[in-house]
Design a protein around this motif. Structure first.
Motif, mmCIF file in Angstrom:
data_model
loop_
_atom_site.group_PDB
_atom_site.id
_atom_site.type_symbol
_atom_site.label_atom_id
_atom_site.label_comp_id
_atom_site.label_asym_id
_atom_site.label_seq_id
_atom_site.Cartn_x
_atom_site.Cartn_y
_atom_site.Cartn_z
ATOM 1 N N THR A 106 37.268 64.377 77.760
ATOM 2 C CA THR A 106 37.835 63.195 78.384
ATOM 3 C C THR A 106 36.710 62.305 78.872
ATOM 4 N N LYS A 111 37.314 64.659 84.684
ATOM 5 C CA LYS A 111 36.820 65.888 84.054
ATOM 6 C C LYS A 111 37.375 67.114 84.778
ATOM 7 N N GLU A 123 41.158 67.576 84.084
ATOM 8 C CA GLU A 123 41.455 68.146 82.770
ATOM 9 C C GLU A 123 41.159 69.645 82.734
ATOM 10 N N HIS A 157 44.158 72.795 82.163
ATOM 11 C CA HIS A 157 44.034 73.898 81.203
ATOM 12 C C HIS A 157 44.074 75.243 81.925
ATOM 13 N N ASN A 172 45.859 70.214 73.450
ATOM 14 C CA ASN A 172 44.637 69.544 73.895
ATOM 15 C C ASN A 172 44.795 68.028 73.870
ATOM 16 N N ILE A 188 47.112 66.842 76.753
ATOM 17 C CA ILE A 188 46.432 66.846 78.047
ATOM 18 C C ILE A 188 45.395 65.734 78.110
ATOM 19 N N SER A 189 44.624 65.571 77.042
ATOM 20 C CA SER A 189 43.603 64.535 77.012
ATOM 21 C C SER A 189 44.208 63.145 77.157
ATOM 22 N N VAL A 245 45.422 62.664 80.774
ATOM 23 C CA VAL A 245 44.307 62.423 81.695
ATOM 24 C C VAL A 245 43.764 61.011 81.519
#
Length: 206
Positions: free
Chosen positions: A22, A50, A53, A57, A90, A93-94, A97
């Motif tokens: 990110t 950062k 993120e 996870h 992934n 989530i990315s 964010v």
């Protein structure tokens, strides 16, 4: 209070490993991050994104929202963390964010909430990240976002706080117990809560 939700879908079988990063595109060249100096406005936001993120996870792993084999163990901020190895998760989530980052730069975010839900969409647990202290800087003072803020922590101090949180997060199962994932068919949502009167710049429902 305005609220925006980013929903998840069930995932396909485990694909090959992949990575996710990110970053907010800088509007001008960034100077090297000096751990002993207070962060600039933009550096502070980048570091928080950062951390957010990594935390998302790791929450999904420690609360067993997905099978443990979906994750790889990593190290960040000198603490154990976990990284999803599924490209779709992934990316979700990315993207989430990044949407948070777009709003943080406007100073419009109250908090970000990671909600663990059962199969009926009922919230079982909430993990809250409070961003209400990030100020809103007027457009005509945009240059201030590139200046160090004396009241902001240094990168080294911020990393210590992040490390402390992540270490406690790994131990949270001892406090909350195990979620029966297969019985409850749990999933999660990322909820962006806006400050009073603020509206997201762009729709972020996916």
């Amino acid at each position: 209070m305005e609220e925006a939700k980013l929903r998840t879908n069930h995932l396909e079988p485990l694909p090959p490993p992949c990575s996710s990063q990110t970053e907010m595109p800088p509007k001008k060249p960034q100077a090297p991050l000096k751990k002993s100096r207070p962060l600039t406005y933009y550096q502070m936001i980048i570091e928080m994104l950062k951390f957010l993120e990594v935390s998302i996870h790791t929450i999904l792993f420690v609360r067993r929202v997905y099978p443990s084999e979906l994750f790889a163990r990593r190290k960040k901020y000198d603490a154990p963390v976990y990284q999803s190895r599924h490209p779709d998760l992934n990316k979700y989530i990315s993207d989430a964010v990044k949407a948070v980052g777009d709003e943080l730069t406007r100073g419009s975010v109250e908090r970000v909430v990671i909600v663990i839900r059962d199969k009926d969409g009922v919230a079982m647990e909430r993990f809250m990240f409070n961003f209400s202290g990030i100020p809103s800087i007027p457009q005509d003072a945009e240059w201030q976002k590139w200046q160090s803020i004396e009241t902001v922590m240094t990168a080294a101090t911020l990393a210590q706080y992040f490390r402390s949180f992540l270490i406690r997060l790994e131990l949270i199962e001892d406090q909350l117990g195990v979620i029966p994932r297969e019985e409850w068919d749990v999933n999660f949502a990322i909820v962006l809560e806006m400050k009073d009167g603020a509206v997201p710049a762009d729709p972020i429902n996916k």
